[in-house]
Scaffold this motif. Structure first.
Motif: not given
Length: 668
Positions: A301-309, A219-223, A205-214, A254-258
């Motif tokens: 998804c990991l590359l989106d966070l910190y690139g190739w570093e 993440w900004s409200k419940h970091t 259920l959490l994965g569904s809530l964290l998918s898409g535009r929400n 699904q649980f990685l931050p944007p």
């Protein structure tokens, strides 16, 4: 707990289809059913309602009822009853006549049954019960708030709560309804406390809530809560067996931050580092398409966070991009008419992101010298894999039809087109390089350069590129890039792969279209630019590959000059610098032993060796086209130096190098 659920939604009464229920009731059953429905509608208290409902469940199994009949029963029961049961149970009312746990069980069972009816699921009355259900899942059934009497959460009770929440989440505005009622905090707490079914159903259920535009909003409200959950899940992932990890990759993504959220968190950075450590051997393993797909999506998804570093060494990065290219190609080769499954579509999206990240890295303006080996490898893999994909896409989708639009688009930006501020700001934000200045207009062409390098080598697309005056566009790009590079104080420590790629594309035109080179004025401008740039570049050892490209390109143009032309001042300056540069490649100080690649060329020899040999070949062509150049070569001492090296040294670095020098000796 003998409550009804729609036949297609499952339930304790069975799961028959509508075809099974037609005529399933006897006349006697229908008569009793009508009386019970009437009793439900006119019940004076909850006891009468429950008695009628119990009688229906005993006499008329849900599998024998059609949807309209079930809907009548649901509407007759209504949502007020289960809501009152829940509130009474939570308050611990001693006058209710039933123990709180039974009230709670009955209330949630009724809600679960009613929620299977779409109109009921979206009812405001049902939505008001969501905080109660979330509280039960997070804290267990707590009766009498003053005494805080808590008990273990029954599995059936938890399943009913999750069923209601899952049905609500599937509504068009369901995720927003759950988020606004504290679902993230409650579900994170349920997982943290390892409450009943929290991992089996709560994480889903959490994965569904964290998918898409929400996702961004959550993440900004419940970091803190989500970051703590991610740490826990990543720890479970790292400590699991290899087989279990394969199944966890999709869930973990699904649980990685944007991108951009909590990027400064050292805790998040540590999590990403540990995940890459586990993923590296998994990427290198032999896996089924389903498993490699989830691994590639997680990697994207990991590359989106910190690139190739943090991804790993260059060889691993090359492998990751290669596997992404393979999956994309396999996906695109599906036979026409065969729709891609959602899983394959998800995988291809992740693979495109990996390829895009590699191209972004390769096209970034430059990195510190300490990171140069990794940058070089990423640039190489990007160009190689881009060529492979371009070959395939060109064949499958007739990519050449897009070329006029793409060239005109990049030209509009390069030659003074004004970007909307929002687009410029977005592109600056998307830039991976450390030098994230204003969007200048060159960046649009940067992304197209790998394709141009490949397409300019093939006849059909090359003709299209010539029709839209692509060489002039590339010369303009080189001119602007050189002006920018020359003005930077850190020019000695940066490398710009895009300039090298632009030179390669122009070299393709020079080799394959000699008449165009002789007549097109842009190549005269290019000669002037190279005559200015090369004398400065030869003193920049960290830009050696770019220097080799400029040297080769200038000599290849020079060999096309008419025989009677004399050596002009600019050409003389260029040739003098080119001879000095080519001479510096080999070190014969160890004679009479073998000659070696000089120290300044050693790190770049793999990238520059072929250019060096091609420059020697072009130098011979220049001498044949303009005999006066031979005099200049002798005056510079280049020929004498090469002859002495061939005579004194027992061997050269490789056979190709020796063949190139022997050929030039004969030519000159």
């Amino acid at each position: 707990r003998h409550c009804y659920k729609c036949p297609d939604g499952g339930g304790e009464g069975g799961g028959g289809s509508e075809g099974d229920v037609k005529g399933g009731l006897t006349d006697a059953q229908r008569g009793v059913l009508e009386k019970c429905v009437h009793a439900l509608k006119h019940a004076k208290n909850d006891s009468q309602t429950l008695a009628a409902l119990l009688l229906i469940s005993r006499l008329c199994p849900a599998s024998e009822l059609d949807k309209p009949t079930l809907r009548r029963i649901f509407e007759a029961v209504g949502l007020n009853l289960p809501a009152r049961l829940l509130v009474t149970a939570v308050r611990g009312d001693e006058n209710s006549g039933l123990p709180p746990d039974e009230l709670l069980s009955l209330g949630t069972a009724l809600l679960a049954a009613l929620s299977t009816e779409p109109d009921m699921a979206s009812s405001p009355q049902l939505l008001t019960t969501i905080p109660l259900l979330l509280g039960i899942l997070a804290n267990g059934p707590v009766f009498n708030q003053q005494k805080r009497e808590a008990r273990d959460l029954d599995a059936a009770l938890a399943a009913d709560c999750y069923l209601v929440l899952t049905v609500v989440c599937a509504l068009p505005r369901g995720p927003e309804q759950l988020l606004s009622r504290g679902a993230i905090s409650a579900l994170c707490q349920a997982v943290e406390l390892n409450q009943t079914l929290s991992h089996e159903k709560g994480l889903t259920l959490l994965g569904s809530l964290l998918s898409g535009r929400n996702k961004d909003k959550a993440w900004s409200k419940h970091t803190p809560e989500l970051l703590s959950l991610l740490v826990r899940l990543s720890k479970d992932f790292c400590e699991s067996t290899d087989e279990t990890r394969l199944g966890m990759c999709g869930q973990l993504a699904q649980f990685l931050p944007p991108a951009g959220v909590a990027v400064e968190s050292e805790e998040l950075k540590a999590v990403v580092g540990r995940l890459w450590e586990i993923l590296r051997p998994m990427v290198q393993a032999k896996l089924t398409p389903r498993h490699i797909g989830s691994i590639l999506v997680l990697s994207a998804c990991l590359l989106d966070l910190y690139g190739w570093e943090m991804a790993g060494p260059p060889k691993f990065c090359c492998l990751l991009v290669n596997r992404a290219c393979v999956e994309v190609r396999m996906g695109l080769e599906e036979l026409p008419g065969n729709d891609l499954t959602p899983e394959v579509q998800h995988t291809i999206t992740g693979c495109y992101r990996i390829m895009e990240a590699a191209i972004e890295q390769a096209c970034s303006p430059g990195v510190p010298q300490a990171a140069a080996p990794s940058q070089s490898s990423i640039a190489t893999l990007s160009l190689q894999q881009s060529r492979n994909m371009i070959i395939y896409l060109k064949r499958k989708f007739k990519l050449t039809k897009l070329l006029p639009f793409l060239i005109n688009y990049t030209r509009s930006h390069l030659q003074g087109g004004i970007l909307e501020h929002s687009l410029a700001d977005w592109m600056v934000k998307m830039s991976i390089g450390e030098d994230r200045g204003a969007w200048t207009g060159r960046e649009a062409l940067r992304y197209l350069l790998p394709a141009l390098c490949h397409l300019s080598a093939e006849e059909v697309p090359r003709k299209v590129l010539l029709d839209v005056d692509t060489p002039a566009l590339l010369v303009d790009f080189l001119s602007q890039s050189w002006t920018f590079l020359r003005g930077k104080t850190s020019v000695a420590s940066t490398r710009d792969p895009s300039m090298e790629t632009a030179c390669s594309a122009l070299l393709n035109f020079t080799v394959t279209e000699p008449e165009r080179v002789r007549k097109d004025s842009c190549f005269r401008s290019l000669e002037a630019l190279l005559s200015e740039a090369l004398p400065l570049l030869v003193n920049k050892p960290r830009l050696l590959v770019l220097t080799a490209n400029c040297c080769t390109l200038g000599l290849m143009i020079g060999r096309l000059k008419e025989g009677g032309e004399s050596v002009e001042a600019g050409q003389r300056r260029f040739l003098s610098s080119a001879l000095r540069f080519l001479r510096s490649a080999l070190d014969s100080s160890s004679s009479p032993g073998p000659a070696k690649v000089s120290l300044s060329w050693e790190d770049s020899w793999d990238d520059a060796a072929e250019l060096w040999r091609l420059s020697l070949q072009a130098l011979g062509g220049c001498a044949r086209a303009q005999p006066s150049i031979t005099t200049l070569i002798r005056e510079e001492g280049w020929l004498r130096h090469m002859l002495a090296m061939l005579h004194q040294c027992s061997a050269l670095p490789d056979q190709l190098t020796q063949d190139a020098l022997q050929e030039k000796r004969c030519t000159l």
